[in-house]
Design an enzyme around this catalytic site. Structure first.
Site, PDB file in Angstrom:
ATOM      1  CG  MET A  16      -7.784 -31.400  -9.715  1.00 36.34           C
ATOM      2  SD  MET A  16      -6.324 -30.986  -8.760  1.00 36.34           S
ATOM      3  CE  MET A  16      -6.948 -30.907  -7.100  1.00 36.34           C
ATOM      4  CB  ALA A  79     -18.540 -26.629  -4.780  1.00 38.94           C
ATOM      5  CB  SER A 131      -4.247 -26.185  -2.002  1.00 41.99           C
ATOM      6  OG  SER A 131      -3.682 -25.172  -2.814  1.00 41.99           O
ATOM      7  CE  LYS A 185      -7.731 -25.123  -1.776  1.00 45.41           C
ATOM      8  NZ  LYS A 185      -8.565 -24.952  -2.872  1.00 45.41           N
ATOM      9  CG  HIS A 188      -5.148 -22.020   0.353  1.00 42.30           C
ATOM     10  ND1 HIS A 188      -5.537 -21.999  -0.976  1.00 42.30           N
ATOM     11  CD2 HIS A 188      -3.832 -22.325   0.345  1.00 42.30           C
ATOM     12  CE1 HIS A 188      -4.497 -22.283  -1.739  1.00 42.30           C
ATOM     13  NE2 HIS A 188      -3.447 -22.491  -0.974  1.00 42.30           N
ATOM     14  CG  ASN A 189      -9.059 -21.280  -2.761  1.00 41.50           C
ATOM     15  OD1 ASN A 189      -8.111 -21.932  -2.344  1.00 41.50           O
ATOM     16  ND2 ASN A 189      -9.823 -21.702  -3.737  1.00 41.50           N
ATOM     17  CD  GLU A 192      -5.613 -19.692  -5.246  1.00 34.66           C
ATOM     18  OE1 GLU A 192      -5.336 -20.713  -4.574  1.00 34.66           O
ATOM     19  OE2 GLU A 192      -6.450 -19.705  -6.165  1.00 34.66           O
TER      20      GLU A 192
HETATM   21  C1  6PG Z   1      -5.804 -24.596  -5.201  1.00 37.80           C
HETATM   22  C2  6PG Z   1      -6.605 -23.579  -5.969  1.00 37.80           C
HETATM   23  C3  6PG Z   1      -7.761 -24.211  -6.620  1.00 37.80           C
HETATM   24  C4  6PG Z   1      -8.372 -23.384  -7.717  1.00 37.80           C
HETATM   25  C5  6PG Z   1      -9.401 -22.441  -7.230  1.00 37.80           C
HETATM   26  C6  6PG Z   1      -9.291 -21.007  -7.659  1.00 37.80           C
HETATM   27  O1  6PG Z   1      -5.631 -24.347  -4.031  1.00 37.80           O
HETATM   28  O2  6PG Z   1      -5.367 -25.579  -5.793  1.00 37.80           O
HETATM   29  O3  6PG Z   1      -7.059 -22.576  -5.122  1.00 37.80           O
HETATM   30  O4  6PG Z   1      -8.658 -24.580  -5.623  1.00 37.80           O
HETATM   31  O5  6PG Z   1      -7.458 -22.856  -8.574  1.00 37.80           O
HETATM   32  O6  6PG Z   1     -10.558 -23.018  -7.693  1.00 37.80           O
HETATM   33  O7  6PG Z   1     -10.348 -20.711  -8.436  1.00 37.80           O
HETATM   34  P1  6PG Z   1     -10.886 -19.373  -9.012  1.00 37.80           P
HETATM   35  O8  6PG Z   1      -9.764 -18.418  -9.200  1.00 37.80           O
HETATM   36  O9  6PG Z   1     -11.444 -19.850 -10.309  1.00 37.80           O
HETATM   37  O10 6PG Z   1     -11.938 -18.901  -8.097  1.00 37.80           O
END
Ligand code: 6PG
Length: 488
Positions: A16, A79, A131, A185, A188-189, A192
């Site tokens: 990254m 983190a 992200s 963020k 966002h996750n 996700e």
């Molecule tokens: C992004 C992702 C990235 C990562 C996360 C998800 O936005 O690029 O969200 O941050 O894939 O760490 O992680 P986990 O599913 O392992 O919690």
């Protein structure tokens, strides 16, 4: 290039970090990366596009010394403690006015502490969500910076250059005060997680419920990606079904264990939503289902005990697929609605001033939850900047009304087939509750007052009231106003 002064430094040049730097170098910036591992430092230089200025070093001091002042340094490290360690190691070398950016997935509470700690030393610290994974970092991620405004202004042109672009607009914007970058963020996750949960349920319905094979699944997801469901997650899902496993020659997806991992950002979203509070039940369910997936042995034992016989979905194949598609679309909108409502509430509650219109704007490209739907939400926020929940936008209501019948039908079929669809159900129930003028929570208030004298508000007069529920004759005048400690 002994006397070169570099524009930007990176601590942590794993894939990254180095991809982010190489992207920056391709945009004309001179960049330098630090890693204790000399092979990584060398690899960074080897991978640079010819003609760009990229250097890898193995000591922090070397990196800091070669940066133009005021320095701009970003870290992409795991983190938690590693971030604090990097800050402490950097402090002896950096000076007042330098900018430090934490581009990892730090928890916003930690970021806030670091902002204040470094501010006291005259250092500009910015928590920034990035992200898009490895490819995003190289080709254009979505970037969510927040906190120190001066820091943002110093790096704004660079971040705009490296970010993804949608209709020529960069997918980076200032996300607000304090720890807003990492907060956005985190949410966002959370979204996700929720969308990934929905997609996995839909996969289950199509595979176990209808009996589709991987080729058919790939085809369906590919088609879905061509219109209103278009998104990064749908796109990669269609590709996943086609990947062969080198060892077994089976499809790779079929030999992957069903225990889902997680690094914590989804859990934080749920925890922090409860803290605020704001309701994000589909994110909660997504976290819970990953957790349940880890209880493999118990699930095997339960399967033996209950023998759940999965029946086929009952509608016609073509009709069922269409209904499932609509259900996914409906529930996906609800995931965004929950996440954005969390940001709306956190913005004032935590004093961050998050510009929601900019959030959806920069999520349209580069990030994991990018989708055609975000364009709709972008328009909705353009119309009404103070939209507390996208479900309240007329346009969103039209999108949902068209699909509502089908999500109800799919949930019914799933229940009959014994296929768990907790994400879809939670999304629909959230919608139903959100659209209910009078929820049944009056009864909860009565129960709380009955066993704990917690008092209740009435619909016909002001104040808080308590009733002696055990008294035999319960009449209206037995209830008496209680204004003390109304929150109990
Ligand atoms: C992004 C992702 C990235 C990562 C996360 C998800 O936005 O690029 O969200 O941050 O894939 O760490 O992680 P986990 O599913 O392992 O919690």
């Amino acid at each position: 290039m002994e006397n070169t002064l570099y524009d930007f430094g990176m601590i942590g040049i794993g894939v990254m970090g180095s991809n982010f730097l190489l992207n920056m170098a391709d945009n004309g910036y001179k960049v330098i990366g630090f890693d204790l591992d000399a092979t990584k430092a060398k690899k960074l230089e080897d991978e640079a596009t010819p003609g760009t200025t990229v250097k890898g070093v193995v000591t922090l001091e070397e990196m800091v010394k070669q940066l133009d002042k005021p320095r701009r340094i970003m870290m992409l490290v795991p983190a938690g403690k590693p971030v604090d360690n990097v800050i402490e190691n950097l402090l002896p070398f950096i000076e007042k006015d330098d900018v430090i950016i934490d581009g990892g997935n730090s928890h916003y509470v930690d970021t806030l502490k670091r902002v204040n700690y470094l501010n006291g030393k005259g250092i500009h610290f910015m928590g920034m969500g990035v992200s898009g994974g490895e490819e995003g970092a190289r080709k254009g991620p979505s970037i969510m910076p927040g906190g120190d405004l001066a820091a943002w202004q110093r790096v704004q042109p660079m971040l705009e250059a490296v970010s993804a672009k949608v209709n020529g607009e960069p997918c980076v914007a200032y996300m607000g005060k304090g720890a807003a970058g990492h907060y956005v963020k985190m949410v966002h996750n959370g979204i996700e997680y929720a969308i990934m949960q929905l997609i996995s349920e839909v996969y289950d319905l199509l595979k176990r419920g209808i009996g589709l094979d991987n080729d058919e699944l790939a085809d369906i997801f590919k088609k879905w990606n061509e219109d209103e469901l278009q998104s990064f997650l749908i796109e990669i899902t269609s590709e996943i079904f086609l990947k062969n496993d080198g060892d077994t020659k089976a499809r790779l997806v079929d030999v992957i264990s069903d225990k889902a991992g997680s690094k914590g950002t989804g859990k934080w979203t749920s925890q922090d939503a409860m803290e605020l509070p704001v309701a994000v039940p589909t994110i909660d369910i997504a976290v819970a289902m990953r957790t349940l997936s880890g209880f493999k042995n118990e699930r095997i034992a339960a399967a033996e005990l209950y023998h759940p016989k999965n029946k086929d979905l009952k509608g016609g194949k073509k009709e069922d697929i269409l209904k499932i598609k609509d259900a996914l679309y409906f529930a996906t909108i609800i995931c965004y609605a929950q996440g954005l409502s969390m940001l709306y509430n956190a913005s004032t509650e935590l004093n961050m001033d998050i510009p929601l219109g900019d959030v959806v704007k920069i999520w349209r490209g580069g990030c994991i939850i990018r989708s055609a739907l975000l364009e709709d939400f972008y328009k909705a926020f353009k119309k009404d900047k103070a939209l507390s929940n996208i479900l309240l936008s007329k346009h969103t209501s039209k999108l949902l009304k068209k699909k509502e019948k089908h999500i109800r039908a799919v949930i019914k079929l799933a229940m009959q087939s014994k296929i768990p669809v907790a994400g879809l159900m939670s999304a629909l129930s959230y919608f139903d509750a959100y659209c209910t003028e009078r929820m049944p929570t009056n009864l909860i208030q009565a129960q709380r007052d009955y066993f704990g004298a917690h008092t209740y508000a009435r619909i016909d007069k002001e104040g808080m009231f308590h009733t002696e529920w055990n008294e035999e004759v319960v009449q209206a005048d037995h209830a008496h106003a209680q204004t003390e400690n109304p929150k109990h």
